[in-house]
Design a protein around this motif. Structure first.
Motif, mmCIF file in Angstrom:
data_model
loop_
_atom_site.group_PDB
_atom_site.id
_atom_site.type_symbol
_atom_site.label_atom_id
_atom_site.label_comp_id
_atom_site.label_asym_id
_atom_site.label_seq_id
_atom_site.Cartn_x
_atom_site.Cartn_y
_atom_site.Cartn_z
ATOM 1 N N UNK A 137 28.311 -40.182 -8.164
ATOM 2 C CA UNK A 137 28.301 -38.731 -8.377
ATOM 3 C C UNK A 137 29.050 -38.404 -9.666
ATOM 4 N N UNK A 138 28.360 -37.773 -10.584
ATOM 5 C CA UNK A 138 29.003 -37.344 -11.831
ATOM 6 C C UNK A 138 29.738 -36.030 -11.615
ATOM 7 N N UNK A 139 29.202 -35.173 -10.776
ATOM 8 C CA UNK A 139 29.836 -33.889 -10.457
ATOM 9 C C UNK A 139 30.135 -33.826 -8.964
ATOM 10 N N UNK A 140 31.076 -32.971 -8.598
ATOM 11 C CA UNK A 140 31.498 -32.872 -7.197
ATOM 12 C C UNK A 140 30.409 -32.302 -6.291
ATOM 13 N N UNK A 141 29.479 -31.555 -6.840
ATOM 14 C CA UNK A 141 28.447 -30.947 -6.001
ATOM 15 C C UNK A 141 27.306 -31.909 -5.670
ATOM 16 N N UNK A 142 27.374 -33.154 -6.165
ATOM 17 C CA UNK A 142 26.379 -34.195 -5.899
ATOM 18 C C UNK A 142 24.989 -33.817 -6.403
ATOM 19 N N UNK A 143 24.932 -32.939 -7.371
ATOM 20 C CA UNK A 143 23.656 -32.543 -7.959
ATOM 21 C C UNK A 143 23.373 -33.265 -9.265
ATOM 22 N N UNK A 144 24.316 -34.070 -9.712
ATOM 23 C CA UNK A 144 24.146 -34.860 -10.927
ATOM 24 C C UNK A 144 24.656 -36.269 -10.614
ATOM 25 N N UNK A 145 23.721 -37.238 -10.534
ATOM 26 C CA UNK A 145 24.063 -38.581 -10.080
ATOM 27 C C UNK A 145 23.492 -39.609 -11.047
ATOM 28 N N UNK A 146 24.120 -40.780 -11.059
ATOM 29 C CA UNK A 146 23.628 -41.840 -11.938
ATOM 30 C C UNK A 146 23.771 -43.195 -11.261
ATOM 31 N N UNK A 147 22.954 -44.131 -11.764
ATOM 32 C CA UNK A 147 23.032 -45.523 -11.331
ATOM 33 C C UNK A 147 23.001 -46.395 -12.577
ATOM 34 N N UNK A 216 19.706 -32.301 -10.911
ATOM 35 C CA UNK A 216 19.149 -31.122 -10.259
ATOM 36 C C UNK A 216 18.783 -30.095 -11.322
ATOM 37 N N UNK A 217 17.885 -29.169 -10.964
ATOM 38 C CA UNK A 217 17.415 -28.180 -11.938
ATOM 39 C C UNK A 217 18.540 -27.334 -12.504
ATOM 40 N N UNK A 218 19.628 -27.162 -11.742
ATOM 41 C CA UNK A 218 20.751 -26.367 -12.243
ATOM 42 C C UNK A 218 21.368 -26.981 -13.493
ATOM 43 N N UNK A 229 5.395 -27.603 -19.448
ATOM 44 C CA UNK A 229 5.450 -28.902 -18.791
ATOM 45 C C UNK A 229 6.477 -29.018 -17.672
ATOM 46 N N UNK A 230 7.546 -28.214 -17.700
ATOM 47 C CA UNK A 230 8.583 -28.315 -16.673
ATOM 48 C C UNK A 230 8.581 -27.034 -15.841
ATOM 49 N N UNK A 231 8.203 -27.105 -14.569
ATOM 50 C CA UNK A 231 8.168 -25.891 -13.738
ATOM 51 C C UNK A 231 9.565 -25.424 -13.360
ATOM 52 N N UNK A 232 9.627 -24.254 -12.763
ATOM 53 C CA UNK A 232 10.910 -23.699 -12.330
ATOM 54 C C UNK A 232 11.518 -24.564 -11.229
ATOM 55 N N UNK A 233 12.840 -24.634 -11.252
ATOM 56 C CA UNK A 233 13.617 -25.358 -10.246
ATOM 57 C C UNK A 233 13.212 -26.833 -10.128
ATOM 58 N N UNK A 234 12.829 -27.457 -11.229
ATOM 59 C CA UNK A 234 12.367 -28.844 -11.189
ATOM 60 C C UNK A 234 13.512 -29.799 -11.529
ATOM 61 N N UNK A 235 13.870 -30.725 -10.625
ATOM 62 C CA UNK A 235 14.836 -31.775 -10.975
ATOM 63 C C UNK A 235 14.184 -32.799 -11.897
ATOM 64 N N UNK A 236 15.013 -33.527 -12.641
ATOM 65 C CA UNK A 236 14.513 -34.511 -13.600
ATOM 66 C C UNK A 236 15.201 -35.842 -13.378
ATOM 67 N N UNK A 237 14.474 -36.914 -13.672
ATOM 68 C CA UNK A 237 15.013 -38.269 -13.617
ATOM 69 C C UNK A 237 14.931 -38.863 -15.015
ATOM 70 N N UNK A 238 16.079 -39.361 -15.510
ATOM 71 C CA UNK A 238 16.157 -39.911 -16.860
ATOM 72 C C UNK A 238 16.488 -41.396 -16.818
#
Length: 459
Positions: A137-147, A216-218, A229-238
């Motif tokens: 978890x990069x942020x405490x809200x668990x909405x930004x994560x990495x591996x 997460x989209x936030x 190309x990117x709809x509303x509230x769309x999460x992304x994977x990089x």
């Protein structure tokens, strides 16, 4: 005075034509080119949405054709195959290079990380990735994560806030549609050059590290998304690799061409936020562009600016005009007036700044100075209707037409409807003495006469 051309603006989004239609119409001869409710001409788009002759500074569009799958590919693989979207463009910050292909937008479906075609990258749903235990978890809200896919050496450099980084990245939607891809993306952490997801992730990486990033989209494009190309509230994977870390360069030590390139990139980022009505972020981007679009030379002996600095001077005017328009959107009228005066200090005949400053001063009841500025703007562009309208309004304010903007008590007789419930006038009014008064007088006289006769008889 001719309007400044809008050809140097690189289109942020091919689908913003409807949003900028009003802006494009305002570049005509009969309307104001840049007023409080519109952005400067740098935000208008060309007919084809691209600039010819500037291939090194513009992005190439993607083809909508996809490669045919091999005969042995399974149905599931066909559905999960990375695919391209329709043409899209975005603001890019890229390291200058002698190789032309580095500066071109890579829109192919080939992966930048062919050795890391993991199941998590190609097939796993985002809902599963958000709860996987082997992700950090990069942020405490668990909405930004990495591996981490490939760790860097222990002594590798970690970037800090305000440093400039170069990354290789590609981003996909949950259906694995490629929406972002760049082999040499450059941005300064904390300046809004890239999305918050990329900035936050880079701060947790070592130089050389390769990682998967789930955002997460936030932390990406939120409610508005990014058309088409990117709809509303769309999460992304990089997939992301940190290539280089260095201190942010001092603008005064950069070549003029580099200052113009970086300044325009930040200005375009401001235009991107302006069109999304993110005015605070737009103003911030314009201010950062002005910090880069600075001149380090003094006037020559003949009083002119050095030729190599004149282009920086012109771009600075454009950026200041955009900033003033944004400040008006934020209702920062004093700041917008100050910025408009900065434009006039650089170009005393700039009609946009003249009109904007004149209108603000008129609203502030500084009529004398407002009249001078508006008359000058009208003299430069006598066919612009907005100048005539604002001057007429100013003259009305000066010549007693204050009722249009200042409340004034009205005479009582005008307020008949207002006072009717409290004062009900008679329906019919007669002139002279009333008959009731005459009858009363006669009754009194007769009573007096009868009384006199009775008293006389008794005596």
């Amino acid at each position: 005075m001719e309007l400044e051309p809008c050809e140097e603006y690189k289109v942020v989004d091919l689908q913003m034509k409807d949003a900028t239609l009003e802006l494009a119409d305002m570049v005509g001869h009969s309307v104001l080119p840049c007023g409080p409710d519109e952005v400067c001409e740098e935000l208008c788009t060309s007919n084809n949405g691209d600039d010819e002759g500037n291939s090194k500074n513009t992005e190439t569009t993607c083809s909508t054709d996809t490669k045919e799958e091999g005969a042995g590919m399974t149905r599931c693989q066909e559905q999960r195959k990375l695919k391209k979207t329709n043409s899209w463009k975005m603001v890019r910050f890229q390291d200058p290079s002698m190789e032309d292909d580095v500066l071109e937008r890579d829109s192919s479906v080939e992966s930048l990380f062919p050795d890391y075609a993991l199941e998590e990258w190609t097939m796993t749903s985002f809902e599963e990735l958000f709860v996987k235990e082997d992700w950090q978890d990069i942020t405490d809200d668990r909405l930004l994560r990495k591996k981490v896919l490939e760790a860097a050496t222990a002594d590798a450099q970690i970037p800090t806030w305000g440093q400039e980084v170069t990354v290789k990245m590609q981003g996909v939607l949950e259906d694995r549609t490629v929406v972002e891809k760049d082999c040499k993306l450059v941005f300064v952490i904390g300046e809004g050059d890239a999305s918050q997801a990329l900035e936050e992730c880079v701060l947790s990486m070592h130089r050389g590290e390769i990682t998967l990033l789930l955002a997460d989209s936030q932390y990406a494009y939120g409610l508005l998304g990014r058309e088409p190309d990117i709809p509303a509230w769309a999460p992304l994977l990089y997939q992301l690799q940190l290539l280089d870390v260095r201190d942010k360069p001092d603008p005064l030590n950069l070549l003029v061409s580099d200052r113009i390139r970086i300044g325009n990139q930040k200005r375009e980022r401001g235009n991107f936020h302006f069109q999304r009505e993110e005015y605070t972020m737009a103003a911030r981007a314009y201010c950062m562009a002005l910090d880069v679009l600075t001149t380090c030379s003094r006037d020559t002996s003949d009083g002119g600016v050095k030729e190599e600095e004149q282009e920086v001077h012109d771009y600075r005017i454009k950026c200041l005009n955009n900033l003033a328009t944004t400040q008006l959107k934020l209702e920062q009228y004093n700041e917008a007036l100050s910025t408009s005066r900065d434009v006039l200090a650089l170009d005393s005949n700039n009609v946009k700044a003249l009109f904007r400053a004149g209108k603000i001063l008129s609203d502030m009841r500084e009529y004398k100075e407002a009249m001078v500025l508006l008359k000058k703007a009208l003299k430069l562009e006598p066919t612009t209707k907005a100048f005539h309208a604002e001057l007429s309004k100013l003259v009305q304010r000066q010549s007693g037409g204050k009722a249009t903007w200042e409340w004034k008590a009205k005479p009582a007789q005008v307020l008949g409807d207002t006072i009717a419930p409290f004062v009900i006038p008679s329906k019919k009014q007669t002139s002279g003495i009333s008959w009731k008064v005459i009858l009363g007088a006669l009754v009194v006289a007769l009573a007096s006469l009868v009384t006199s006769l009775i008293l006389t008889a008794r005596n």
